[in-house]
Motif scaffolding. Structure first.
Motif, mmCIF file in Angstrom:
data_model
loop_
_atom_site.group_PDB
_atom_site.id
_atom_site.type_symbol
_atom_site.label_atom_id
_atom_site.label_comp_id
_atom_site.label_asym_id
_atom_site.label_seq_id
_atom_site.Cartn_x
_atom_site.Cartn_y
_atom_site.Cartn_z
ATOM 1 N N ASP A 43 0.818 -1.203 0.000
ATOM 2 C CA ASP A 43 0.000 0.000 0.000
ATOM 3 C C ASP A 43 0.859 1.264 0.000
ATOM 4 O OD1 ASP A 43 -2.224 -1.603 0.080
ATOM 5 O OD2 ASP A 43 -2.554 -1.378 2.242
ATOM 6 N N ALA A 44 0.271 2.337 -0.507
ATOM 7 C CA ALA A 44 0.930 3.646 -0.517
ATOM 8 C C ALA A 44 -0.104 4.713 -0.190
ATOM 9 C CB ALA A 44 1.558 3.920 -1.878
ATOM 10 N N ARG A 45 0.363 5.825 0.319
ATOM 11 C CA ARG A 45 -0.538 6.933 0.640
ATOM 12 C C ARG A 45 -1.014 7.602 -0.645
ATOM 13 N NH1 ARG A 45 1.362 11.325 4.980
ATOM 14 N NH2 ARG A 45 1.128 9.433 6.252
ATOM 15 N N ALA A 46 -2.290 7.847 -0.729
ATOM 16 C CA ALA A 46 -2.848 8.507 -1.911
ATOM 17 C C ALA A 46 -2.440 9.973 -1.948
ATOM 18 C CB ALA A 46 -4.371 8.405 -1.893
ATOM 19 N N PRO A 47 -2.189 10.537 -3.134
ATOM 20 C CA PRO A 47 -1.951 11.978 -3.223
ATOM 21 C C PRO A 47 -3.155 12.746 -2.673
ATOM 22 C CG PRO A 47 -1.404 10.882 -5.295
ATOM 23 C CD PRO A 47 -2.114 9.868 -4.445
ATOM 24 N N TYR A 48 -2.891 13.831 -1.955
ATOM 25 C CA TYR A 48 -3.987 14.598 -1.358
ATOM 26 C C TYR A 48 -4.963 15.081 -2.425
ATOM 27 C CZ TYR A 48 -6.654 18.466 0.485
ATOM 28 O OH TYR A 48 -7.688 19.303 0.807
ATOM 29 N N ALA A 49 -4.444 15.588 -3.538
ATOM 30 C CA ALA A 49 -5.321 16.143 -4.569
ATOM 31 C C ALA A 49 -6.168 15.053 -5.219
ATOM 32 C CB ALA A 49 -4.501 16.893 -5.617
ATOM 33 N N TRP A 50 -5.670 13.811 -5.257
ATOM 34 C CA TRP A 50 -6.480 12.687 -5.760
ATOM 35 C C TRP A 50 -7.633 12.421 -4.791
ATOM 36 C CZ3 TRP A 50 -7.519 7.853 -3.600
ATOM 37 C CH2 TRP A 50 -8.094 6.908 -4.457
ATOM 38 N N SER A 51 -7.362 12.452 -3.496
ATOM 39 C CA SER A 51 -8.416 12.242 -2.507
ATOM 40 C C SER A 51 -9.487 13.319 -2.630
ATOM 41 C CB SER A 51 -7.827 12.239 -1.089
ATOM 42 O OG SER A 51 -6.886 11.193 -0.937
ATOM 43 N N ASP A 52 -9.061 14.536 -2.895
ATOM 44 C CA ASP A 52 -10.015 15.634 -3.105
ATOM 45 C C ASP A 52 -10.858 15.376 -4.350
ATOM 46 O OD1 ASP A 52 -11.058 18.409 -2.662
ATOM 47 O OD2 ASP A 52 -10.033 18.751 -4.581
ATOM 48 N N GLY A 102 -5.209 28.605 -8.932
ATOM 49 C CA GLY A 102 -4.700 29.376 -7.807
ATOM 50 C C GLY A 102 -4.370 28.518 -6.604
ATOM 51 N N VAL A 103 -4.125 27.207 -6.822
ATOM 52 C CA VAL A 103 -3.749 26.295 -5.739
ATOM 53 C C VAL A 103 -2.531 25.501 -6.186
ATOM 54 C CG1 VAL A 103 -6.097 26.105 -4.840
ATOM 55 C CG2 VAL A 103 -5.308 24.477 -6.574
ATOM 56 N N VAL A 104 -1.841 24.887 -5.221
ATOM 57 C CA VAL A 104 -0.623 24.152 -5.530
ATOM 58 C C VAL A 104 -0.915 22.906 -6.356
ATOM 59 C CG1 VAL A 104 1.316 22.857 -4.543
ATOM 60 C CG2 VAL A 104 0.594 25.025 -3.507
ATOM 61 N N ASP A 105 -1.979 22.168 -6.003
ATOM 62 C CA ASP A 105 -2.258 20.909 -6.695
ATOM 63 C C ASP A 105 -3.757 20.652 -6.710
ATOM 64 O OD1 ASP A 105 -1.658 18.589 -8.080
ATOM 65 O OD2 ASP A 105 -1.233 17.412 -6.291
ATOM 66 N N ARG A 106 -4.297 20.378 -7.894
ATOM 67 C CA ARG A 106 -5.708 20.024 -8.053
ATOM 68 C C ARG A 106 -5.823 19.053 -9.221
ATOM 69 N NH1 ARG A 106 -11.209 22.382 -7.443
ATOM 70 N NH2 ARG A 106 -12.446 21.746 -9.255
ATOM 71 N N TRP A 107 -6.538 17.945 -9.014
ATOM 72 C CA TRP A 107 -6.773 16.968 -10.069
ATOM 73 C C TRP A 107 -8.194 17.145 -10.582
ATOM 74 C CZ3 TRP A 107 -4.229 11.538 -9.730
ATOM 75 C CH2 TRP A 107 -2.896 11.675 -9.306
ATOM 76 N N GLU A 118 -1.733 15.553 -14.561
ATOM 77 C CA GLU A 118 -2.760 14.608 -14.132
ATOM 78 C C GLU A 118 -4.090 14.840 -14.851
ATOM 79 O OE1 GLU A 118 -2.801 18.061 -11.276
ATOM 80 O OE2 GLU A 118 -1.249 16.660 -11.917
ATOM 81 N N ASP A 119 -4.346 16.078 -15.245
ATOM 82 C CA ASP A 119 -5.585 16.376 -15.963
ATOM 83 C C ASP A 119 -5.554 15.778 -17.370
ATOM 84 O OD1 ASP A 119 -6.162 17.937 -13.680
ATOM 85 O OD2 ASP A 119 -5.178 19.673 -14.567
#
Length: 208
Positions: A43-52, A102-107, A118-119
């Motif tokens: 297992d690995a931690r999911a990217p925060y922006a993916w969770s969003d 206007g944010v660091v990371d958004r998927w 990622e988009d």
């Protein structure tokens, strides 16, 4: 691969749409040589922006275990992969999330014609899924690129190895020939991520 996942009419639509586009860098007539797959290692931690993204669009993260983990590579599928990769790379304007949102990371899907790595990958997966390719065989994947920066690509897992759709190139390469360090990808067993353990080849020495 069964007709359940590769719909002839959907392939025809995609290939027709690409017919007026510039010739791809790779020959589309024959399937690629088989290579070893990228093995997951826990297992690995999911990217925060993916969770969003999952909170906003749960269908983008759902895993259907009735679908196969790998698809059969056929000449028709290979042509479609090349067509989708090249077409999305041409039609989406590459911008950073800071510039775009206007944010660091958004998927997100680049519905306004703009996005970052990622988009691009999400849109390629959407179009291939519409063509009948099982989503479970197309995990989003995080790598370290040639600039030692995080980068997202789309992996397609096939019976001839794992291939990478990348907004940095129109060529679709086996994972081991991209020059990237592989960090993690979406799990094919559940909603979540799995580690790729920093998998690499000798071509990625420059990014360590």
């Amino acid at each position: 691969m069964t007709n359940r996942y590769l719909l002839g009419t959907a392939f025809a639509i995609i290939l027709a749409a690409a017919a007026t586009s510039p010739v791809e860098a790779q020959p589309a007539g024959a399937i690629p040589v088989a290579t070893a797959p990228a093995d997951a290692s826990g297992d690995a931690r999911a990217p925060y922006a993916w969770s969003d993204l999952c909170r906003r669009s749960p269908a983008e993260c759902r895993v259907d275990q009735r679908e196969p983990e790998r698809v059969e590579m056929t000449p028709k599928l290979w042509k479609t992969i090349l067509a989708v990769n090249g077409k999305v790379n041409r039609e989406i304007e590459a911008v950073t999330d800071e510039e775009h949102w206007g944010v660091v990371d958004r998927w997100d899907l680049p519905e306004d014609g703009k996005g970052d790595c990622e988009d691009f990958a999400l849109l390629k997966r959407k179009r291939l899924a519409e063509a009948g390719v099982p989503r479970r065989a197309m995990p989003m994947t995080v790598v370290i690129d040639e600039e030692n920066a995080g980068h997202a690509v789309l992996m397609i897992r096939t019976d001839r190895g794992d291939f990478i759709l990348d907004n940095k190139r129109n060529a679709v390469l086996p994972w081991s020939q991209t020059g990237y360090v592989y960090v993690k990808r979406e799990s094919q067993l559940r909603t979540g991520w799995t580690s790729l353990g920093g998998a690499q080849t000798s071509t990625v020495a420059s990014v360590r």
